[in-house]
Design a protein around this motif. Structure first.
Motif, mmCIF file in Angstrom:
data_model
loop_
_atom_site.group_PDB
_atom_site.id
_atom_site.type_symbol
_atom_site.label_atom_id
_atom_site.label_comp_id
_atom_site.label_asym_id
_atom_site.label_seq_id
_atom_site.Cartn_x
_atom_site.Cartn_y
_atom_site.Cartn_z
ATOM 1 N N PHE A 61 8.858 -25.660 -1.823
ATOM 2 C CA PHE A 61 7.949 -25.881 -0.687
ATOM 3 C C PHE A 61 7.532 -27.339 -0.542
ATOM 4 N N ASP A 63 5.281 -29.884 2.514
ATOM 5 C CA ASP A 63 4.348 -29.781 3.627
ATOM 6 C C ASP A 63 4.608 -30.838 4.656
ATOM 7 N N GLY A 111 6.428 -26.161 5.167
ATOM 8 C CA GLY A 111 5.188 -25.528 5.628
ATOM 9 C C GLY A 111 4.471 -26.329 6.696
ATOM 10 N N ARG A 125 -8.704 -30.293 11.815
ATOM 11 C CA ARG A 125 -7.244 -30.341 11.722
ATOM 12 C C ARG A 125 -6.562 -30.197 13.075
ATOM 13 N N LYS A 158 2.077 -21.548 10.571
ATOM 14 C CA LYS A 158 0.771 -21.361 9.934
ATOM 15 C C LYS A 158 -0.328 -21.665 10.933
ATOM 16 N N HIS A 159 -1.504 -21.302 10.684
ATOM 17 C CA HIS A 159 -2.039 -20.419 9.659
ATOM 18 C C HIS A 159 -2.377 -19.150 10.405
ATOM 19 N N ARG A 169 -13.480 -22.644 6.447
ATOM 20 C CA ARG A 169 -12.221 -21.890 6.540
ATOM 21 C C ARG A 169 -12.038 -20.841 5.440
ATOM 22 N N MET A 201 2.724 -18.292 7.008
ATOM 23 C CA MET A 201 1.640 -18.537 6.056
ATOM 24 C C MET A 201 0.378 -17.871 6.600
ATOM 25 N N TYR A 204 -6.608 -18.760 5.660
ATOM 26 C CA TYR A 204 -7.675 -18.555 4.673
ATOM 27 C C TYR A 204 -8.782 -17.640 5.208
ATOM 28 N N ASP A 236 -1.849 -18.980 2.117
ATOM 29 C CA ASP A 236 -2.251 -20.379 2.099
ATOM 30 C C ASP A 236 -2.686 -20.689 0.668
ATOM 31 N N TRP A 237 -2.947 -21.931 0.385
ATOM 32 C CA TRP A 237 -2.860 -22.451 -0.967
ATOM 33 C C TRP A 237 -3.742 -21.844 -2.052
ATOM 34 N N SER A 362 -3.317 -32.051 3.460
ATOM 35 C CA SER A 362 -1.958 -31.568 3.188
ATOM 36 C C SER A 362 -0.922 -32.116 4.164
ATOM 37 N N GLU A 421 -8.356 -32.540 7.010
ATOM 38 C CA GLU A 421 -8.514 -31.337 6.195
ATOM 39 C C GLU A 421 -9.692 -31.508 5.243
HETATM 40 C C1 BGC Z 1 -3.458 -26.002 3.816
HETATM 41 C C2 BGC Z 1 -2.056 -25.668 4.277
HETATM 42 C C3 BGC Z 1 -1.055 -26.386 3.415
HETATM 43 C C4 BGC Z 1 -1.301 -26.020 1.967
HETATM 44 C C5 BGC Z 1 -0.330 -26.655 1.012
HETATM 45 C C6 BGC Z 1 -3.633 -25.768 2.329
HETATM 46 O O1 BGC Z 1 -4.882 -26.151 1.903
HETATM 47 O O2 BGC Z 1 -4.389 -25.236 4.534
HETATM 48 O O3 BGC Z 1 -1.893 -26.034 5.607
HETATM 49 O O4 BGC Z 1 0.248 -26.049 3.820
HETATM 50 O O5 BGC Z 1 -2.608 -26.432 1.618
HETATM 51 O O6 BGC Z 1 -0.451 -28.009 0.966
#
Ligand code: BGC
Length: 671
Positions: A61, A63, A111, A125, A158-159, A169, A201, A204, A236-237, A362, A421
């Motif tokens: 993966f 980003d 992603g 974002r 996503k998301h 979030r 994806m 959250y 998501d992460w 990210s 973010e």
């Molecule tokens: C973000 C995602 C991102 C992921 C991996 C998350 O916190 O919301 O958009 O793909 O982190 O980096």
């Protein structure tokens, strides 16, 4: 392998897999080890899935909507800027470049296709997505998916879904009725699934009381059943799943980036009979099938490391930046500046001299070679005349300079410190915007300069709408410059000095007042998303925006004539003639809206349903055709639980923006 061979292979494989192997496929691996090794995020792809014993490769993966985030990659303008190009082919090219660079970095899962709908520009974002309109979001997202996947990289959209507040979030519960979900927040996801997007994806946040990663209505009913999605869903992460059983029952196939609730806990839950083995097998089939589909397909080329940040991709980043900038105001055609008439030029504002490509979360692309606005302008004019830079920290000096020059360029707006973010680990202020105005210092500066020199342009930097009401009437020219990637400064200079004719159009509405927007609160626990937002809200409530959705000026003028509609079976084909009436070649974005004024139910006044970018030489006329399908007129009836087409007269509008005064109109009867 082709699809049938993969099916056959997977069928035979499943009974041979040990439970441990199946569960291993369903999560990320070695996340902390990788983090510790690099002491940084995003330096290399993160691995997940895979079964060594049977040669199933892991998915790797990486980003980032504005490019692959791994150091050295090409940094493109942010997605919101790319949305302003309304150029589907170009977005597919960006996707291809990203796909190639991802492969060269050793990644096979990208992603970076963020298609959350922009509901309020305060969302931190916002820059990562393509604006407020489901049709534009869907077409741009699908183009990025197409491009990336051509190079056998699985794309993730996503998301999923309704992620549009940053700070809250991890906890916010988003409520909405069924029509709002189906007609406003989902169509662009469906569009990308229909395009063949490999993975999804989950978001959250919660939707209607359930975390999206546990949400069986979203993941099982809508995505996998109604839309027949055959790929896999990953979380998501760090906070995408909170409970093993709920995650599996909800339809979440893979926990990223490490096994916290899956892994050992999942094995235990299966052994204790809390989870059916059919559900596990369903996830395993999806994961292996999707992985093999991409990893066994013949590559069209080799992916050497010299593709990463290569000249061709840098030039593409420049082209995208040139097509993305939106000329919002140009009184007395003060732009483009005439190089021959300027002897002294001032460039004012600290953002002019800052490497400012947007968010540091990210989507942060680690690229050092960023052409700033100041550098771009210097590159463009060489030593044709004097350029003097002032960072405006001392307003008096900035004003003195502005008074003393023939023309001034003022660069103002945001950085990652104002929007981006929200990352808990860092004690800095990122996340949703605190304000959607410029900072008061910048507003005072603009107003003061307008008193001493009438020949200036304000260049705005940011990821979505910035309020302009307070100062707009006092300035002759405004250009929305976005976070414009590594070549943004060069593109900006090309536009300001007329080498490039601006052609971008707004992918959102710019209000006169923040109170006209849907309610936004970054710290909220629960919120209701209504059916109307963006231009549909403005039109329904008769609110006048400062700049309409789809608006953008050019250095030439276009005329629209002879709109007529043909219908062939289920197709509706709109034809219009567009002429370039000015003296410069240019590119126009022709927009088609369908009006629902005669509807028997509550519907938007009109909706974007198609668009096309056309290039026109001076005096050239082109016939532009935009096709839609009768299905595009449908609404979702929550009682019959189906899409229905009303038998009424629909309006068809075509023109250069969503502003009614700008549009030609005709009608079609559907019976
Ligand atoms: C973000 C995602 C991102 C992921 C991996 C998350 O916190 O919301 O958009 O793909 O982190 O980096």
């Amino acid at each position: 392998m082709n699809e049938e061979e993969i099916d056959e292979f997977v069928k035979k494989l499943i009974p041979q897999l040990a439970l441990k192997e199946k569960v291993y496929l369903m999560s990320g691996h070695q996340f902390y080890k990788t983090l510790l090794k690099d002491r940084k995020i995003g330096v290399r792809p993160y691995s997940a899935g895979g079964v060594k014993r049977f040669g199933i490769p892991p998915f790797m993966f990486t980003d980032g909507p504005r490019g692959v985030i791994i150091p050295g990659s090409t940094c493109f303008p942010v997605s919101m800027a790319r949305a302003a190009t309304w150029d589907i082919q170009l977005e597919e090219e960006v996707g291809e470049a990203i796909g190639k660079e991802a492969r060269a970095h050793g990644a096979n899962l990208y992603g970076g296709v963020c298609i959350n709908l922009l509901r309020n520009p305060a969302w931190g974002r916002a820059q990562e997505t393509y604006g407020e309109d489901p049709c534009l979001l869907g077409e741009m997202g699908a183009a990025l998916v197409r491009g990336v996947q051509k190079h056998n990289v699985m794309a993730t959209i996503k998301h999923f879904v309704a992620n549009s507040i940053e700070f809250s979030r991890f906890k916010v519960n988003v409520l909405m009725d069924e029509r709002t979900l189906r007609e406003v927040y989902l169509p662009h996801f469906k569009r990308c699934i229909d395009e063949g997007c490999a993975t999804v994806m989950s978001a959250y946040n919660k939707l209607r009381g359930e975390y999206c990663g546990h949400n069986a209505y979203l993941l099982r009913k809508i995505l996998k059943n109604d839309w027949n999605f055959q790929g896999f869903v990953h979380s998501d992460w760090m906070h995408g799943v909170y409970n093993t059983v709920k995650g599996i029952n909800g339809g979440l196939d893979v926990e990223m980036p490490r096994a916290k609730y899956y892994g050992r806990r999942l094995i235990k839950a299966i052994k204790n009979g809390l989870i059916s083995s059919e559900l596990i097998d369903d996830s395993v089939v999806r994961i292996i099938h999707t992985t093999l589909k991409f990893t066994t397909k013949q590559d069209s080329q080799m992916y050497h490391s010299d593709l990463i940040g290569c000249e061709q991709h840098i030039q593409l980043a420049r082209k995208v930046a040139e097509k993305s900038m939106v000329l919002l105001k140009n009184e007395n055609n003060i732009l483009p500046f005439d190089i021959n008439k300027i002897k002294k030029l001032a460039i004012i504002g600290k953002l002019a001299d800052l490497k400012n490509t947007g968010d540091h979360g990210s989507s942060y692309v680690r690229q050092r070679n960023i052409v700033t606005p100041l550098q771009g302008i210097k590159n463009h004019i060489g030593d044709a005349f004097d350029t003097i830079y002032n960072d405006s920290s001392n307003r008096k000096n900035a004003l003195k300079l502005a008074k003393d020059v023939d023309a001034a360029i003022i660069v103002v707006g945001y950085t990652y410190k104002d929007e981006g973010e929200y990352i808990k680990q860092y004690p800095r202020k990122v996340g949703d915007r605190l304000d959607i105005n410029l900072k008061s210092k910048e507003i005072q500066l603009i107003k003061a300069i307008s008193q001493v020199n009438p020949n200036f342009v304000v260049v705005l930097v940011g990821g979505s709408a910035i309020l302009m009401k307070e100062w707009k009437d006092e300035v002759p020219a405004i250009l929305m410059g976005w976070y414009s990637g590594m070549e943004g400064g060069n593109a900006l200079a090309d536009i300001l000095f007329g080498k490039i004719n601006p052609s971008g159009k707004l992918p959102f509405t710019v209000p006169k007042d923040a109170s006209h927007l849907p309610y936004f609160n970054a710290h909220i626990d629960e919120i209701e998303y209504g059916y109307y937002h963006g231009y549909t809200k403005f039109e329904k409530e008769n609110l006048e925006p400062d700049f309409s959705f789809g608006f953008g000026l050019s250095y030439t003028q276009y005329e629209y004539k002879n709109l007529h509609i043909e219908t062939i079976n289920e197709e509706i084909i709109a034809n219009v003639e567009v002429t370039n009436k000015g003296k410069r070649a240019g590119e126009e974005i022709v927009q088609l809206y369908v009006g629902f004024e005669n509807s028997h139910i509550d519907r938007p006044i009109k909706l974007l349903k198609g668009f096309k970018r056309v290039s026109l030489e001076p005096n050239e006329t082109k016939k532009v055709q935009i096709e839609l399908n009768k299905k595009d007129l449908a609404w979702y009836n929550p009682e019959s639980k189906s899409w229905e087409i009303e038998k009424i007269k629909y309006s068809i509008y075509i023109g250069p923006s969503s502003k009614f005064e700008d549009l030609l109109k005709t009608e079609i009867l559907i019976n």
